[in-house]
Scaffold this motif. Structure first.
Motif: not given
Length: 96
Positions: A24-30
């Motif tokens: 989820r963090r990766h998606r938000r950062l992307a």
């Protein structure tokens, strides 16, 4: 021995939870990175538009100044020619 499967399940649950949080963090950062890149492209396009307009305005104003300078130079030449040909008194004479 029954405690061992519970520990394994707890470790697996923790690992899955951590993986989900990281995903989820990766998606938000992307998504944030994508938004930043879009903002950068918009800023670059606006900068290019503004610089192009400024260059066009500068060229127009510079052309006007150069044209005005040519007019003033021509007028100065006419005044100089008229002044050279005008002799109110005879050569070497003074007003009486």
């Amino acid at each position: 021995m029954p405690a061992r499967p519970v520990i394994v399940l707890a470790v697996l649950a923790t690992a899955v939870t951590a993986a989900v949080c990281l995903c989820r963090r990766h998606r938000r950062l992307a998504a944030a990175l994508c938004a930043e890149q879009a903002a950068r492209r918009l800023t670059d396009a606006a900068h290019h538009r503004d610089v192009t307009a400024l260059e066009a305005e500068f060229a127009l104003r510079l052309g006007r100044v150069v044209a005005g300078t040519h007019v003033l130079a021509a007028a100065d030449q006419v005044v100089d020619d008229a002044y050279r040909s005008y002799r109110p008194y005879p050569e070497g004479g003074h007003p009486q």
